[in-house]
Design a protein around this motif. Sequence first.
Motif, PDB file in Angstrom:
ATOM      1  N   GLU A  90      35.793  45.644  38.780  1.00 48.87           N
ATOM      2  CA  GLU A  90      37.063  45.281  39.035  1.00 48.87           C
ATOM      3  C   GLU A  90      38.107  46.387  39.181  1.00 48.87           C
ATOM      4  O   GLU A  90      38.963  46.057  39.831  1.00 48.87           O
ATOM      5  CB  GLU A  90      37.387  44.263  37.951  1.00 48.87           C
ATOM      6  CG  GLU A  90      36.622  43.181  37.736  1.00 48.87           C
ATOM      7  CD  GLU A  90      36.468  42.739  36.622  1.00 48.87           C
ATOM      8  OE1 GLU A  90      37.270  42.883  35.552  1.00 48.87           O
ATOM      9  OE2 GLU A  90      35.864  41.546  36.289  1.00 48.87           O
ATOM     10  N   ALA A  91      37.774  47.587  38.619  1.00 49.86           N
ATOM     11  CA  ALA A  91      38.505  48.507  38.672  1.00 49.86           C
ATOM     12  C   ALA A  91      37.999  49.930  38.510  1.00 49.86           C
ATOM     13  O   ALA A  91      37.022  49.988  37.850  1.00 49.86           O
ATOM     14  CB  ALA A  91      39.722  48.500  37.753  1.00 49.86           C
ATOM     15  N   ASP A  92      38.905  51.018  38.934  1.00 46.85           N
ATOM     16  CA  ASP A  92      38.277  52.239  38.613  1.00 46.85           C
ATOM     17  C   ASP A  92      39.358  53.103  37.631  1.00 46.85           C
ATOM     18  O   ASP A  92      40.547  52.668  37.998  1.00 46.85           O
ATOM     19  CB  ASP A  92      37.910  53.178  39.955  1.00 46.85           C
ATOM     20  CG  ASP A  92      36.973  52.486  40.885  1.00 46.85           C
ATOM     21  OD1 ASP A  92      36.011  52.043  40.235  1.00 46.85           O
ATOM     22  OD2 ASP A  92      37.183  52.166  41.965  1.00 46.85           O
ATOM     23  N   THR A 100      49.110  47.560  41.054  1.00 52.68           N
ATOM     24  CA  THR A 100      47.737  47.063  40.298  1.00 52.68           C
ATOM     25  C   THR A 100      47.666  48.550  39.818  1.00 52.68           C
ATOM     26  O   THR A 100      46.165  48.518  39.433  1.00 52.68           O
ATOM     27  CB  THR A 100      46.826  46.715  41.490  1.00 52.68           C
ATOM     28  OG1 THR A 100      46.582  47.753  42.631  1.00 52.68           O
ATOM     29  CG2 THR A 100      47.205  45.493  41.987  1.00 52.68           C
ATOM     30  N   GLU A 101      48.174  49.511  39.459  1.00 54.59           N
ATOM     31  CA  GLU A 101      47.565  50.603  38.673  1.00 54.59           C
ATOM     32  C   GLU A 101      48.697  50.480  37.529  1.00 54.59           C
ATOM     33  O   GLU A 101      49.674  50.406  37.364  1.00 54.59           O
ATOM     34  CB  GLU A 101      48.255  51.606  39.545  1.00 54.59           C
ATOM     35  CG  GLU A 101      48.039  53.154  38.869  1.00 54.59           C
ATOM     36  CD  GLU A 101      48.580  54.453  39.473  1.00 54.59           C
ATOM     37  OE1 GLU A 101      47.792  55.028  40.051  1.00 54.59           O
ATOM     38  OE2 GLU A 101      49.915  54.434  39.492  1.00 54.59           O
ATOM     39  N   ARG A 108      36.331  44.680  45.806  1.00 50.47           N
ATOM     40  CA  ARG A 108      36.598  44.215  44.451  1.00 50.47           C
ATOM     41  C   ARG A 108      35.753  43.054  43.996  1.00 50.47           C
ATOM     42  O   ARG A 108      35.462  42.076  45.176  1.00 50.47           O
ATOM     43  CB  ARG A 108      38.178  43.705  44.177  1.00 50.47           C
ATOM     44  CG  ARG A 108      38.490  43.411  42.605  1.00 50.47           C
ATOM     45  CD  ARG A 108      39.895  43.379  42.330  1.00 50.47           C
ATOM     46  NE  ARG A 108      40.455  42.407  43.329  1.00 50.47           N
ATOM     47  CZ  ARG A 108      41.456  42.724  44.188  1.00 50.47           C
ATOM     48  NH1 ARG A 108      41.903  43.815  44.650  1.00 50.47           N
ATOM     49  NH2 ARG A 108      41.856  41.703  45.019  1.00 50.47           N
ATOM     50  N   ALA A 121      45.932  43.236  36.553  1.00 51.22           N
ATOM     51  CA  ALA A 121      46.676  44.477  36.049  1.00 51.22           C
ATOM     52  C   ALA A 121      47.766  43.913  35.307  1.00 51.22           C
ATOM     53  O   ALA A 121      48.006  44.567  34.297  1.00 51.22           O
ATOM     54  CB  ALA A 121      47.305  45.151  37.315  1.00 51.22           C
ATOM     55  N   LYS A 166      44.509  53.492  35.646  1.00 54.12           N
ATOM     56  CA  LYS A 166      43.412  52.298  35.864  1.00 54.12           C
ATOM     57  C   LYS A 166      43.811  51.545  37.237  1.00 54.12           C
ATOM     58  O   LYS A 166      44.936  50.977  37.151  1.00 54.12           O
ATOM     59  CB  LYS A 166      43.108  51.435  34.833  1.00 54.12           C
ATOM     60  CG  LYS A 166      42.143  50.290  34.938  1.00 54.12           C
ATOM     61  CD  LYS A 166      42.082  49.385  33.699  1.00 54.12           C
ATOM     62  CE  LYS A 166      40.663  48.491  33.815  1.00 54.12           C
ATOM     63  NZ  LYS A 166      40.363  47.650  32.519  1.00 54.12           N
ATOM     64  N   ARG A 167      43.040  51.481  38.223  1.00 51.80           N
ATOM     65  CA  ARG A 167      43.631  50.750  39.359  1.00 51.80           C
ATOM     66  C   ARG A 167      42.513  49.807  39.687  1.00 51.80           C
ATOM     67  O   ARG A 167      41.257  50.019  39.956  1.00 51.80           O
ATOM     68  CB  ARG A 167      43.397  52.107  40.544  1.00 51.80           C
ATOM     69  CG  ARG A 167      44.381  53.085  40.365  1.00 51.80           C
ATOM     70  CD  ARG A 167      44.220  54.248  41.292  1.00 51.80           C
ATOM     71  NE  ARG A 167      45.347  55.295  40.672  1.00 51.80           N
ATOM     72  CZ  ARG A 167      45.105  56.635  41.072  1.00 51.80           C
ATOM     73  NH1 ARG A 167      44.055  57.040  41.771  1.00 51.80           N
ATOM     74  NH2 ARG A 167      46.168  57.534  40.620  1.00 51.80           N
ATOM     75  N   TYR A 168      42.976  48.683  39.867  1.00 47.34           N
ATOM     76  CA  TYR A 168      42.280  47.641  40.410  1.00 47.34           C
ATOM     77  C   TYR A 168      42.155  47.608  41.852  1.00 47.34           C
ATOM     78  O   TYR A 168      43.024  48.003  42.565  1.00 47.34           O
ATOM     79  CB  TYR A 168      43.047  46.097  39.847  1.00 47.34           C
ATOM     80  CG  TYR A 168      42.890  45.877  38.510  1.00 47.34           C
ATOM     81  CD1 TYR A 168      41.999  44.923  38.022  1.00 47.34           C
ATOM     82  CD2 TYR A 168      43.664  46.247  37.548  1.00 47.34           C
ATOM     83  CE1 TYR A 168      41.656  44.849  36.546  1.00 47.34           C
ATOM     84  CE2 TYR A 168      43.560  46.190  36.020  1.00 47.34           C
ATOM     85  CZ  TYR A 168      42.221  45.172  35.631  1.00 47.34           C
ATOM     86  OH  TYR A 168      42.393  44.907  34.611  1.00 47.34           O
ATOM     87  N   ARG A 169      40.770  47.079  41.955  1.00 47.83           N
ATOM     88  CA  ARG A 169      40.213  47.571  43.479  1.00 47.83           C
ATOM     89  C   ARG A 169      40.965  46.635  44.511  1.00 47.83           C
ATOM     90  O   ARG A 169      41.448  45.608  44.231  1.00 47.83           O
ATOM     91  CB  ARG A 169      38.820  47.257  43.525  1.00 47.83           C
ATOM     92  CG  ARG A 169      37.987  48.351  42.815  1.00 47.83           C
ATOM     93  CD  ARG A 169      36.567  48.329  43.168  1.00 47.83           C
ATOM     94  NE  ARG A 169      35.827  49.147  42.303  1.00 47.83           N
ATOM     95  CZ  ARG A 169      34.487  49.696  42.720  1.00 47.83           C
ATOM     96  NH1 ARG A 169      33.899  48.829  43.302  1.00 47.83           N
ATOM     97  NH2 ARG A 169      34.009  50.663  41.647  1.00 47.83           N
ATOM     98  N   ALA A 184      44.315  40.455  41.910  1.00 50.72           N
ATOM     99  CA  ALA A 184      44.418  41.821  41.216  1.00 50.72           C
ATOM    100  C   ALA A 184      45.585  42.068  40.584  1.00 50.72           C
ATOM    101  O   ALA A 184      45.668  42.681  39.359  1.00 50.72           O
ATOM    102  CB  ALA A 184      44.138  42.875  42.337  1.00 50.72           C
TER     103      ALA A 184
END
Length: 363
Positions: A148-150, A243-244, A178, A217, A170-173, A213
Motif C-alpha cells: 500500500e505504501a513505500d 498522501t505523504e 497500489r 494516509a 511514508k508515501r501511499y502509492r 489513498a
Amino acid sequence: MRERYTDSDSFSRIRPKGGPRRGRRSDRFDDAEYQHPEFASFEAEFTQFDDHAEATGATEFHEYVEYSEHPGYSEHPGYAEYSGYAEYFEDAGVLPAPAADGPGEGDRWSTWDQSTPTEKGPEPRPDWVVTELAAVDTELGIVKTGKEADVFLLERGVPGTERRTLMAAKRYRDAAHRMFHRDSGYLEGRQHKESRVSRAMAKRTAFGREAIAGQWAAAEFGALCRLWSAGVAVPYPVQITGTEILMEFVGTADGTAAPRLAQLRAEEADVEDLWEQLGRSLSVLAADGYAHGDLSAYNILVHEGRLVIIDVPQIVDVIANPRGRSFLERDVRNVGAWFVSRGLAGRRVDELVGELAFDARLG
C-alpha cells in the motif's frame, strides 16, 4: 448555441455531439501548462464526464479553460457544468501552476509550510523536528516497500548549518501501483463530505482510488498523533501533505533502519523487557479504547532496546466494533507467538489478553 462559437479559435477542438473521442491522454494533455504534478491524477475522473458533457459541447477540462478565456464564455452551455469543476480545482490547489524555483541543494524545499496546523505533529514537538522555512529535503534512498505504501529515508536540514534530521517518508502509492487489501472493511460506513468523491471511491475510479489513498494516509497520521500523545511507543508524526506522512526515523544516524522484531536474533533480544514494553503500550492503547488491528512481529521495530509499534492506519475502536475483543486478542496472540518461541511462558499471553480486555472495559 454551439454554432455561435464555431468561428472562434478557442472552440476549434470541440468534439461534435456523438463524435469520436480524440485519442490517448498523452495526445490531449501534453501542453506544458497541464503538467502540474497533481493534474494528471484528476484527468481520468474528468474523462468519465465525456458522455454527459457531449450535450454541453465541453468534452475536456482544458477546453473549459479555453471557453473561460472567451468574452462570451458565461453564455456557453458548457460553462455551467464545468465552472464547478474549475472551482473545485482552484479550491484543491491543483490548477496548473508555474514551476517554482528549486533549492540550490537537496531535492525540494521543506514542505513544512504546506501543512496546516492540524496536519502537523502534536505539541510540544521534539527538538529534532526542523521547522525552519529555509530547510531543504534530500532523498537518501528507500527503507521499505509494501503493498500500500513505500517508506523512504529523507533528510531535512538548513543549508550552511548543523541543523538537520533524518525522517521516514511514508508515501501511499498512486492508483496504478497500489493494492489496498483492507479497503472494504476500512471504508465501510465512512463517507466523504463531497458526494462526488464518495461515489468515485465506491466505483474505484482513478480519482476514487486517489481519494482512498488520502483517507489511509490521514487515518494513519491521525492515529499516530493520538497514540503519541497518549504515550504509546510509536514514531513521532512530523507532518502530512497529501498522501505523504513524514515521521520519526527509527534507526541510526547513518541511516540504518532499526530491525523488525521478527528479524531480531535470540541473543539480541531481552525477551522479558521487550514483553513488558509491549504490554505497557498495548495497555495505554486499550485504555484509550483501541487495538492495533494488525499487530505482528513484522510491524514492531526494536532500536537500542526500545520497542516501537508502526503501521497503524487501521486501528480498531474496540468499544464500537462488535468484533473489538477478537481484534485485541488476535493482536496479542499474533505477536505473543514470537515471544513464546523465545522462551516466554504461554500463560503470559493469556494473562495479557485478560488485562487488556479489562483496561478496555470489555469485561
